[in-house]
Design a protein around this motif. Structure first.
Motif, PDB file in Angstrom:
ATOM      1  N   SER A  12       0.843  -1.195   0.000  1.00 54.88           N
ATOM      2  CA  SER A  12       0.000   0.000   0.000  1.00 54.88           C
ATOM      3  C   SER A  12       0.880   1.248   0.000  1.00 54.88           C
ATOM      4  CB  SER A  12      -0.908   0.024   1.230  1.00 54.88           C
ATOM      5  OG  SER A  12      -0.148   0.295   2.402  1.00 54.88           O
ATOM      6  N   HIS A  13       0.265   2.370  -0.307  1.00 57.60           N
ATOM      7  CA  HIS A  13       0.982   3.645  -0.275  1.00 57.60           C
ATOM      8  C   HIS A  13       1.552   3.885   1.118  1.00 57.60           C
ATOM      9  CE1 HIS A  13       1.386   8.064   0.025  1.00 57.60           C
ATOM     10  NE2 HIS A  13       1.838   7.938  -1.215  1.00 57.60           N
ATOM     11  N   TRP A  63       6.660   9.443 -10.574  1.00 58.55           N
ATOM     12  CA  TRP A  63       5.748   9.441  -9.426  1.00 58.55           C
ATOM     13  C   TRP A  63       6.441  10.030  -8.201  1.00 58.55           C
ATOM     14  CZ3 TRP A  63       6.322   6.152  -5.031  1.00 58.55           C
ATOM     15  CH2 TRP A  63       5.275   6.220  -4.108  1.00 58.55           C
ATOM     16  N   ALA A  68       5.216  11.703  -4.817  1.00 55.88           N
ATOM     17  CA  ALA A  68       4.758  10.378  -4.390  1.00 55.88           C
ATOM     18  C   ALA A  68       3.308  10.423  -3.877  1.00 55.88           C
ATOM     19  CB  ALA A  68       5.689   9.795  -3.349  1.00 55.88           C
ATOM     20  N   ASP A  70      -0.655   9.644  -3.230  1.00 50.92           N
ATOM     21  CA  ASP A  70      -1.407   8.407  -2.986  1.00 50.92           C
ATOM     22  C   ASP A  70      -2.502   8.304  -4.047  1.00 50.92           C
ATOM     23  OD1 ASP A  70      -2.646   6.175  -1.998  1.00 50.92           O
ATOM     24  OD2 ASP A  70      -3.319   7.108  -0.127  1.00 50.92           O
ATOM     25  N   ASN A  71      -2.115   7.765  -5.212  1.00 51.17           N
ATOM     26  CA  ASN A  71      -3.085   7.646  -6.299  1.00 51.17           C
ATOM     27  C   ASN A  71      -3.018   6.323  -7.005  1.00 51.17           C
ATOM     28  OD1 ASN A  71      -0.667   8.042  -7.652  1.00 51.17           O
ATOM     29  ND2 ASN A  71      -1.337   9.873  -8.714  1.00 51.17           N
TER      30      ASN A  71
END
Length: 71
Positions: A12-13, A63, A68, A70-71
């Motif tokens: 996950s992010h 990115w 960076a 969260d997408n």
């Protein structure tokens, strides 16, 4: 679950941003100083896999350079 070497998870992010047992691996806004980008570009990641194509490595660098998100 989903943990790799040195406690780094890319699940996950939040996990990516938490880094590894050795500290952060992404410096938002700076692909040049991000350990994640360094190990991907060198071919050390993915572990046990083939080196990512240059286009994917560039997408990760872009990115990181974009902060960076969260997408």
């Amino acid at each position: 679950t989903g943990r790799a070497e040195a406690g780094l998870s890319l699940a996950s992010h939040a996990d990516v941003m938490a880094g590894s047992d050795y500290g952060r691996v992404v410096a938002p806004g700076s692909a040049e100083t991000s350990r994640l980008v360094e190990v991907i570009a060198s071919g050390k990641m993915p572990l046990g896999g083939q080196k990512l194509p240059d286009s994917e490595t560039q997408a990760i660098s872009d990115w990181v350079n974009a902060g960076a998100p969260d997408n």
